[in-house]
Write an enzyme that holds these catalytic residues in place. Structure first.
Site, PDB file in Angstrom:
ATOM      1  N   CYS A  82       0.959  -0.875   0.068  1.00  0.00           N
ATOM      2  CA  CYS A  82      -0.103  -0.097   0.061  1.00  0.00           C
ATOM      3  C   CYS A  82       0.842   1.578   0.089  1.00  0.00           C
ATOM      4  O   CYS A  82       2.202   0.995  -0.896  1.00  0.00           O
ATOM      5  CB  CYS A  82      -0.919   0.108   1.076  1.00  0.00           C
ATOM      6  SG  CYS A  82       0.038   0.251   3.364  1.00  0.00           S
ATOM      7  N   GLN A  83       0.046   2.277   0.414  1.00  0.00           N
ATOM      8  CA  GLN A  83       1.165   3.252   0.472  1.00  0.00           C
ATOM      9  C   GLN A  83       2.454   3.349   1.743  1.00  0.00           C
ATOM     10  O   GLN A  83       3.441   4.002   1.483  1.00  0.00           O
ATOM     11  CB  GLN A  83       0.466   4.940   0.742  1.00  0.00           C
ATOM     12  CG  GLN A  83       1.107   6.193   0.330  1.00  0.00           C
ATOM     13  CD  GLN A  83       1.765   6.044  -1.089  1.00  0.00           C
ATOM     14  OE1 GLN A  83       1.315   5.906  -1.970  1.00  0.00           O
ATOM     15  NE2 GLN A  83       3.224   6.788  -0.940  1.00  0.00           N
TER      16      GLN A  83
END
Length: 113
Positions: A82-83
């Site tokens: 993810c980020q």
């Protein structure tokens, strides 16, 4: 006295939430680079479509957190990003609950990549 108890409960909650899920491996962004061409792994990016469109790793398929993981193969290792590593950690917990055996989280996510 009550303030200390409340503080202890809040700290315990955050420690419990940050604890890695049993059976989920964790790799660094540097380790990820060495396995990107492994055909025995399925790469999943759980960020939003807009985040994915802005910047992505071509080997990763975008399946936003909250989507169904039912069509993923259970016989391959799943590598999740993810980020920052928080949403992918949540996704890894969900995948383990759904019976996926080999699940790996990328620590630090795209920010570390």
């Amino acid at each position: 006295m009550g303030t200390w108890i409340l503080l202890a409960v809040v700290i315990a909650f955050f420690v419990w939430r940050m604890k890695p899920t049993k059976g989920v491996q964790s790799i660094s962004a540097a380790q990820l680079k060495s396995i990107l061409n492994d055909k025995d792994k399925v790469f999943i990016d759980v960020r939003t479509p807009a985040e994915y469109k802005g910047r992505n790793i071509p080997q990763f398929k975008n399946i936003p957190l909250g989507s169904s993981f039912d069509k993923l193969p259970k016989d391959k290792e799943l590598v999740v990003i993810c980020q920052s590593g928080m949403r992918s950690s949540q996704a890894c917990k969900q995948l383990k609950k759904q019976g996926f055996e080999r699940v790996t989280n990328v620590r630090g996510g795209m920010s570390a990549y």
